[in-house]
Design a protein around this motif. Structure first.
Motif, PDB file in Angstrom:
ATOM      1  N   GLU A 119       0.819  -1.211   0.000  1.00  0.00           N
ATOM      2  CA  GLU A 119       0.000   0.000   0.000  1.00  0.00           C
ATOM      3  C   GLU A 119       0.855   1.264   0.000  1.00  0.00           C
ATOM      4  O   GLU A 119       1.904   1.314   0.643  1.00  0.00           O
ATOM      5  CB  GLU A 119      -0.916   0.002   1.234  1.00  0.00           C
ATOM      6  N   ILE A 120       0.382   2.251  -0.740  1.00  0.00           N
ATOM      7  CA  ILE A 120       0.947   3.604  -0.677  1.00  0.00           C
ATOM      8  C   ILE A 120      -0.083   4.440   0.070  1.00  0.00           C
ATOM      9  O   ILE A 120      -1.263   4.408  -0.261  1.00  0.00           O
ATOM     10  CB  ILE A 120       1.154   4.186  -2.092  1.00  0.00           C
ATOM     11  N   ASN A 166       0.097   0.542   8.241  1.00  0.00           N
ATOM     12  CA  ASN A 166       0.225  -0.829   8.727  1.00  0.00           C
ATOM     13  C   ASN A 166       1.421  -1.516   8.072  1.00  0.00           C
ATOM     14  O   ASN A 166       2.172  -0.887   7.320  1.00  0.00           O
ATOM     15  CB  ASN A 166      -1.075  -1.609   8.478  1.00  0.00           C
ATOM     16  N   GLU A 167       1.545  -2.808   8.318  1.00  0.00           N
ATOM     17  CA  GLU A 167       2.738  -3.512   7.808  1.00  0.00           C
ATOM     18  C   GLU A 167       2.736  -3.653   6.281  1.00  0.00           C
ATOM     19  O   GLU A 167       3.755  -3.934   5.683  1.00  0.00           O
ATOM     20  CB  GLU A 167       2.911  -4.890   8.496  1.00  0.00           C
ATOM     21  N   ARG A 168       1.576  -3.409   5.645  1.00  0.00           N
ATOM     22  CA  ARG A 168       1.538  -3.462   4.179  1.00  0.00           C
ATOM     23  C   ARG A 168       1.958  -2.124   3.552  1.00  0.00           C
ATOM     24  O   ARG A 168       2.218  -2.042   2.361  1.00  0.00           O
ATOM     25  CB  ARG A 168       0.120  -3.814   3.691  1.00  0.00           C
ATOM     26  N   THR A 169       2.004  -1.067   4.375  1.00  0.00           N
ATOM     27  CA  THR A 169       2.346   0.258   3.841  1.00  0.00           C
ATOM     28  C   THR A 169       3.802   0.274   3.381  1.00  0.00           C
ATOM     29  O   THR A 169       4.712  -0.010   4.161  1.00  0.00           O
ATOM     30  CB  THR A 169       2.143   1.351   4.914  1.00  0.00           C
ATOM     31  N   ALA A 170       4.001   0.608   2.110  1.00  0.00           N
ATOM     32  CA  ALA A 170       5.363   0.632   1.560  1.00  0.00           C
ATOM     33  C   ALA A 170       5.950   2.040   1.596  1.00  0.00           C
ATOM     34  O   ALA A 170       7.168   2.215   1.637  1.00  0.00           O
ATOM     35  CB  ALA A 170       5.360   0.110   0.125  1.00  0.00           C
ATOM     36  N   ALA A 196       8.341   4.186  12.856  1.00  0.00           N
ATOM     37  CA  ALA A 196       8.181   3.159  13.889  1.00  0.00           C
ATOM     38  C   ALA A 196       7.831   1.819  13.243  1.00  0.00           C
ATOM     39  O   ALA A 196       8.120   0.753  13.800  1.00  0.00           O
ATOM     40  CB  ALA A 196       7.094   3.576  14.883  1.00  0.00           C
ATOM     41  N   LEU A 197       7.223   1.875  12.035  1.00  0.00           N
ATOM     42  CA  LEU A 197       6.917   0.636  11.313  1.00  0.00           C
ATOM     43  C   LEU A 197       7.905   0.407  10.165  1.00  0.00           C
ATOM     44  O   LEU A 197       7.690  -0.460   9.318  1.00  0.00           O
ATOM     45  CB  LEU A 197       5.489   0.688  10.738  1.00  0.00           C
ATOM     46  N   GLY A 198       8.948   1.214  10.125  1.00  0.00           N
ATOM     47  CA  GLY A 198       9.954   1.054   9.078  1.00  0.00           C
ATOM     48  C   GLY A 198       9.503   1.549   7.718  1.00  0.00           C
ATOM     49  O   GLY A 198      10.052   1.161   6.692  1.00  0.00           O
TER      50      GLY A 198
END
Lengths: 410, 149
Positions: A119-120, A166-170, A196-198
């Motif tokens: 996800e963007i 979230n973890e899908r966010t690129a 914080a989620l990289g």
């Protein structure tokens, strides 16, 4: 008015030749700075002097003019580095503008990395140039575009941002200042949460750099994009700041001259940063003009400019609010110097024509932010945007012209 | 602003405030949507034809004063015209707003003449012609969006 007392706006205005122009016989009141700002003589002269006595193509030239032009070009890069406090010169890439900067990141950073399901994350208040490049790269990769909603007041819904991240966010790509609403977004908070989620963050600073001191290291943004022509510099020149580590890992955006170390038909070795991303003969005069614009802005100081513009914004907001039938679109607590508004009785396009007759230049339309218009269920707005040379008296002219407009249409 | 009286004549302001034939039609023979993406003008034009004659024409949507009043006046002028007469009027109106010299086949504009002041404001010509382009599309029974771009 107190915070504008110390500010020598008359002397600043003297530096901008165009401000002496008359439009339809009336003194120009230029309130279209969010679209493009005007140029001080210092910028015009820097470009003129380059062409008159210092111009040549840059890099690899052994003759004197080429060395001079190369130096002038790299001095421009140095000015940008200092202006946004980048760690090093080669993190500053010259582009044609914010739009190209964002497209570069979309195609060189995002495209090779994105996979189906990624996800963007952008926001509802982005300019089209921070929407469409992501739509294109999503189409190319199967990634999905997610949008942080905005409130009635024109502020990002930060709780929704937290849910959408979230973890899908690129990648997160967000404007620092909305060109349609004036909202100043909490980009530091956004960057901290994303990191914080990289997740890396691109900040669209096109509307921010003329109004807010920017320190990319303090922000810790991964990419920062802006244009010269909203910063009292020339058109056709812009900047992409990127963290060295990220830029190094990205393939070139375009192939051509200057972005290579060696070329053979067996293969090509790319140049180092920042030249890897500067294919073709660059906008040499644009860089020189941008450097002069930055120097000019720094002479006054962005802190002082911001305070002056805040005075204009406060005064204009309170004056406009007293006009019957006028509604301000975008009432965030934290705004930069622009006001979007609509009138009950008069379409923005008619407002624009009426104000023009009084010498007042504003922008009307969707401001390349159609999702914002749709969000507030309006076809368009009229937008007055302020720059370092605007005055309280000019706000009075604006207000008077709006009264005349209403008078004619009621 | 006095020079704007040429553009915003009383008749235009009146049509803007009280647009005529400003309504949707239930089952029109022709319908088209027109948009000017630059300024956000959006209008729908509805059309009923009987034996090649414009029996009824109406519009709705939103636009600036020039767009709305032009659409309103257009609906009045078009009623009772044959298709050929309607198209000739469209062409003549377009010429009057964009060309310095009249064309040999131009027909009289009648009350539409009040809109020709728009010629002095080139960025507003699209506002005045949007309804006509949309009518043209409806007449051709072209469904879907058209654009003045």
């Amino acid at each position: 008015m107190s915070n504008t007392d110390q500010y020598d706006v008359a002397s600043i205005r003297n530096d901008f030749p165009i401000l002496g122009e008359k439009i339809h016989g009336k003194p120009l009141v230029y309130l279209d700075n969010a679209a493009s700002s005007q140029h001080p003589a210092q910028v015009i002269n820097a470009v003129k002097e380059l062409y008159e006595s210092g111009y040549s193509n840059i890099h690899r030239g052994v003759h004197q003019l080429s060395q001079d032009a190369t130096k002038a070009y790299e001095n421009g890069r140095s000015a940008v580095r200092g202006f946004i406090n980048a760690d090093c010169m080669h993190e500053v890439v010259f582009t044609s503008g914010t739009t190209e900067s964002i497209n570069l990141v979309a195609q060189s950073y995002a495209r090779p990395r994105l996979q189906k399901g990624d996800e963007i994350l952008i926001t509802h208040m982005e300019h089209h140039s921070n929407i469409v490049p992501w739509q294109i790269v999503c189409e190319q990769t199967g990634a999905e575009l997610k949008v942080v909603p905005i409130s009635d007041r024109g502020e990002l819904e930060m709780d929704r941002f937290a849910e959408l991240l979230n973890e899908r966010t690129a990648l997160v790509s967000v404007t620092q200042v909305s060109n349609a609403l004036g909202t100043v977004n909490p980009v530091a908070e956004i960057i901290e949460a994303a990191h914080a989620l990289g997740v890396p963050v691109l900040v669209d600073g096109a509307q921010a750099v003329p109004h807010i001191p920017v320190d990319v290291q303090a922000l810790d943004c991964d990419f920062y994009a802006f244009s010269g022509h909203k910063l009292y510099g020339p058109t056709g020149i812009g900047v992409l700041y990127g963290k060295e580590k990220l830029l190094n890992a990205m393939p070139p955006y375009q192939g051509g001259g200057d972005m290579i170390l060696s070329v053979s038909f067996d293969g090509t070795t790319y140049n180092t940063l920042p030249y890897k991303f500067e294919a073709g003969t660059p906008n040499i005069a644009g860089v020189v003009g941008l450097g002069a614009a930055i120097e000019y802005v720094q002479k006054t100081g962005l802190g002082a400019i911001a305070a002056h513009e805040y005075g204009l914004l406060e005064y204009a907001t309170s004056e406009l609010k007293q006009i019957d039938g006028l509604r301000i679109i975008g009432e965030a607590d934290h705004k930069a110097g622009l006001i979007s508004f609509v009138l009950d009785q008069v379409h923005p396009h008619d407002i624009g024509t009426m104000l023009d007759a009084e010498g007042v230049a504003i922008r009307t339309g969707h401001h390349c932010a159609q999702p914002v218009m749709e969000r507030y269920k309006i076809p368009a707005t009229a937008r007055a945007s302020f720059g370092m040379y605007n005055t309280l008296q000019e706000i009075d002219v604006l207000v008077e012209a709006i009264h005349k407009t209403i008078g004619m249409f009621s | 602003m006095d020079n704007l009286r040429e553009l915003y004549q009383e008749v235009i302001l009146d049509h803007n405030k009280n647009p005529r034939n400003f309504r949707a039609m239930e089952n029109p023979d022709g319908f088209a949507h027109g948009a000017n993406p630059l300024c956000g003008d959006q209008i729908d034009v509805y059309l009923n034809l009987k034996d090649g004659v414009v029996e009824d024409v109406s519009f709705d949507g939103h636009g600036c004063a020039i767009c709305t009043s032009s659409a309103s006046m257009m609906t009045i002028e078009l009623k009772g015209k044959t298709e050929a007469e309607a198209l000739a009027l469209f062409e003549s109106f377009h010429h009057a707003l964009t060309d310095d010299e009249p064309h040999p086949n131009d027909v009289p504009l009648g009350k539409l003449k009040v809109l020709t002041g728009v010629k002095e404001f080139p960025v507003r010509v699209k506002c005045a012609t949007l309804a006509w382009h949309t009518f043209d599309a409806a007449l051709k029974k072209v469904q879907g969006d058209i654009s003045t771009e």
